[in-house]
Design a protein around this motif. Structure first.
Motif, short mmCIF file in Angstrom:
data_model
loop_
_atom_site.label_atom_id
_atom_site.label_comp_id
_atom_site.label_asym_id
_atom_site.label_seq_id
_atom_site.Cartn_x
_atom_site.Cartn_y
_atom_site.Cartn_z
N GLU A 140 -0.43 4.50 10.18
CA GLU A 140 0.74 3.62 10.32
C GLU A 140 0.33 2.18 10.60
O GLU A 140 0.94 1.24 10.08
CB GLU A 140 1.64 4.14 11.44
N TYR A 195 -1.44 12.91 7.16
CA TYR A 195 -0.44 12.20 7.96
C TYR A 195 0.67 13.14 8.40
O TYR A 195 1.12 13.10 9.56
CB TYR A 195 0.13 11.04 7.14
N ILE A 235 0.23 1.57 6.29
CA ILE A 235 1.65 1.25 6.08
C ILE A 235 1.93 -0.20 6.46
O ILE A 235 2.53 -0.96 5.69
CB ILE A 235 2.55 2.20 6.89
N ILE A 272 8.02 1.63 6.18
CA ILE A 272 8.21 2.64 5.14
C ILE A 272 7.77 4.01 5.67
O ILE A 272 6.62 4.17 6.10
CB ILE A 272 7.43 2.29 3.87
N ASP A 273 8.68 4.96 5.68
CA ASP A 273 8.37 6.31 6.14
C ASP A 273 7.81 7.10 4.97
O ASP A 273 8.54 7.48 4.05
CB ASP A 273 9.64 6.98 6.68
N ALA A 274 6.51 7.37 4.98
CA ALA A 274 5.84 7.95 3.82
C ALA A 274 6.32 9.36 3.49
O ALA A 274 6.33 9.76 2.32
CB ALA A 274 4.32 7.97 4.06
N THR A 285 -6.12 -1.06 -1.40
CA THR A 285 -5.31 0.04 -0.86
C THR A 285 -6.11 1.34 -0.80
O THR A 285 -6.14 2.04 0.22
CB THR A 285 -4.04 0.23 -1.71
N LEU A 329 0.86 5.61 -2.51
CA LEU A 329 1.48 6.92 -2.32
C LEU A 329 2.69 7.18 -3.21
O LEU A 329 3.00 8.33 -3.50
CB LEU A 329 1.90 7.09 -0.86
N SER A 381 0.81 -1.22 0.00
CA SER A 381 0.00 0.00 0.00
C SER A 381 0.84 1.27 0.00
O SER A 381 0.51 2.24 -0.68
CB SER A 381 -0.93 0.01 1.21
N ALA A 382 1.93 1.27 0.77
CA ALA A 382 2.76 2.47 0.86
C ALA A 382 3.42 2.80 -0.47
O ALA A 382 3.73 3.96 -0.75
CB ALA A 382 3.83 2.30 1.94
N CYS A 422 9.42 9.79 1.20
CA CYS A 422 9.31 8.97 -0.01
C CYS A 422 8.79 9.81 -1.18
O CYS A 422 8.08 10.80 -1.00
CB CYS A 422 8.40 7.78 0.21
N TYR A 464 -1.36 11.97 2.41
CA TYR A 464 -0.01 12.49 2.70
C TYR A 464 -0.11 13.74 3.57
O TYR A 464 0.58 13.86 4.60
CB TYR A 464 0.70 12.81 1.39
#
Length: 465
Positions: free
Chosen positions: A415, A382, A419, A348-350, A431, A144, A139-140, A353, A379
């Motif tokens: 998260e 969050y 994520i 994964i740190d959105a 997703t 995104l 999904s991440a 990214c 985005y």
């Protein structure tokens, strides 16, 4: 052109040996980049490549290492040809060493063609624009930072973070929607431990993914110089499958930091002037010669998409390897040590990214019409929730408004549910559905980045009514 007599002439003029390099004197008619055959006193034959040539010396890098080579009996013969790798459609489902020799105990492949590992440069005019969505099931990534066919999208990891597990999951789940079986994965592992190699082999065999994978494996105790050839051999096979057999090929390269360390080791042996942190000054050009082999060609149905994986020493994203990789590639996926410690899988740190080609592969008839709007809203929400979380650590939760508390709740749920997904393989519809469920935590008037038409069509409240 070099005469046949020179091509077959053998030299016993090795001057000295340094690391993976041998220095041979008084050679004639030798070209940069050509292949050399080195015969040891015991009759063993090894393969090398000419790295440098002058009037006095030819510098040769030996792929299998220089142990056992002396300056008296060892013979060197120059072939007049560049390094090549044998390619075949039957390589799918097989495991090879870094230069294409079988490593799975199976028979040697029946070669359909022998190709230069440096590849053929793509005419920029012939390049086709990346335009099709590749579903990784993550999904991440899909939601995104969408991966587009023909793109190069690296993963920036840190020591001890589960980048290899993420790579294996993407390798077994990735697919081009609507393309059926015309999809293959080239997995090139450089400088990995035997434990990691065993993990990849077991995972691919257990899930059945090995049938469509060509696995190149260079272990940590294998010769350094083989590590430099591994990604080039893998990409040569990818180009053959993509442009001869019309497959859509995903190339996963791990770990590019090990590759760059091998470059540094060879550069030191050649006594070159070092650049940043001891890496050679030409590392940018060298990395570009690998990364730029991704893409699509007009008139060809196949494509090559790359996911290079690299470990950032000390989690430093300004380190030369991630820094130069970021300049050449089209975005990055960044793993977070903080999320990993809190049990988020994959971590994964959105926020840092990015997928620069995302807009080319999403939207109506590719993913879904609301994809861009949903990604922007997720985005932004969050990011605001993360900022408020830091504020809570300073002034306490009592200082927050009711709306602020909803944003903090959104960040936590984002998260936990979006994520973090473990081994789950999610479709793009799943997703986006999770994304809409999360956004329903916020008041509808806060969804300022989504068109009203999409809110009416996809928001859970309106769908139920």
């Amino acid at each position: 052109m070099t005469s046949p007599s020179l091509l077959t002439k053998e030299y016993r003029t090795i001057n000295y040996v340094s690391g993976p390099l041998i220095f041979t004197e008084n050679v004639k008619g030798v070209s940069f980049g050509e292949t050399a055959k080195i015969t040891l006193p015991n009759g063993e034959e090894r393969t090398g490549q000419v790295l440098d040539i002058s009037r006095e010396l030819a510098v040769i890098q030996v792929f299998e290492g220089t142990s056992g080579i002396d300056d008296l009996e060892t013979r060197v013969r120059f072939t007049g040809e560049p390094p090549k790798v044998s390619v075949s459609f039957d390589m799918l489902g097989r495991i090879f060493d870094g230069v294409g020799n079988p490593r799975d105990g199976g028979p040697a492949i029946v070669s359909e063609e022998s190709v230069d590992i440096a590849g053929t440069p793509i005419n920029p005019y012939a390049r086709d624009k990346p335009a099709d969505f590749i579903q990784t099931g993550m999904s991440a990534v899909d939601g995104l930072n969408t991966l587009v066919r023909g793109q190069k999208l690296p993963i920036f990891s840190g020591s001890g973070l589960p980048a290899n597990r993420l790579a294996a999951q993407i390798a077994r789940q990735a697919k081009v929607l609507g393309e059926g079986e015309n999809f293959a994965v080239i997995f090139a592992a450089m400088g990995i431990t035997y434990k990691d190699a065993s993990f990849f082999m077991r995972d691919f065999e257990r899930t059945g993914a090995l049938e469509r994978v060509v696995f190149f494996m260079n272990l940590a105790d294998d010769p350094t110089i083989e590590r430099v050839a591994t990604p080039r051999c893998a990409l040569s096979v990818a180009e053959y499958l993509a442009y001869t057999h019309n497959l859509h090929v995903l190339v996963i390269l791990t770990d590019m930091t090990n590759y760059c360390d091998a470059l540094r080791e060879i550069s030191t042996a050649r006594e070159e002037v070092p650049g940043r942190r001891g890496y050679p000054g030409y590392m940018y050009t060298d990395l570009a010669s690998i990364y730029e082999r991704a893409g699509r060609i007009k008139g060809k149905r196949g494509s090559i998409t790359q996911i290079p994986i690299l470990t950032m020493p000390d989690d430093d994203i300004t380190h030369p390897v991630p820094d130069l990789t970021g300049y050449i590639t089209e975005g990055q996926i960044v793993l977070s040590r903080d999320l990993y410690r809190r049990g988020v899988d994959p971590p994964i740190d959105a926020l840092p990214c990015l997928s620069r080609l995302m807009n080319l592969g999403i939207g109506a008839e590719k993913t879904r019409e609301d994809h861009r709007n949903v990604a922007d809203q997720l985005y932004a929400s969050y990011a605001y929730g993360r900022d408020l979380r830091r504020l809570v650590a300073i002034v306490g939760e009592e200082a927050l408004t009711e709306l602020d508390k909803k944003y903090v709740e959104f960040a936590d749920e984002f998260e936990r549910r979006f994520i973090s997904q473990g081994d789950e393989d999610r479709s793009i519809e799943t997703t986006l559905g999770i994304g809409w469920d999360l956004l329903s935590v916020l008041p509808e008037e806060e969804l300022k980045r989504i068109k009203l038409d999409y809110i009416q069509k996809y928001h859970p409240v309106h769908k139920e009514s």
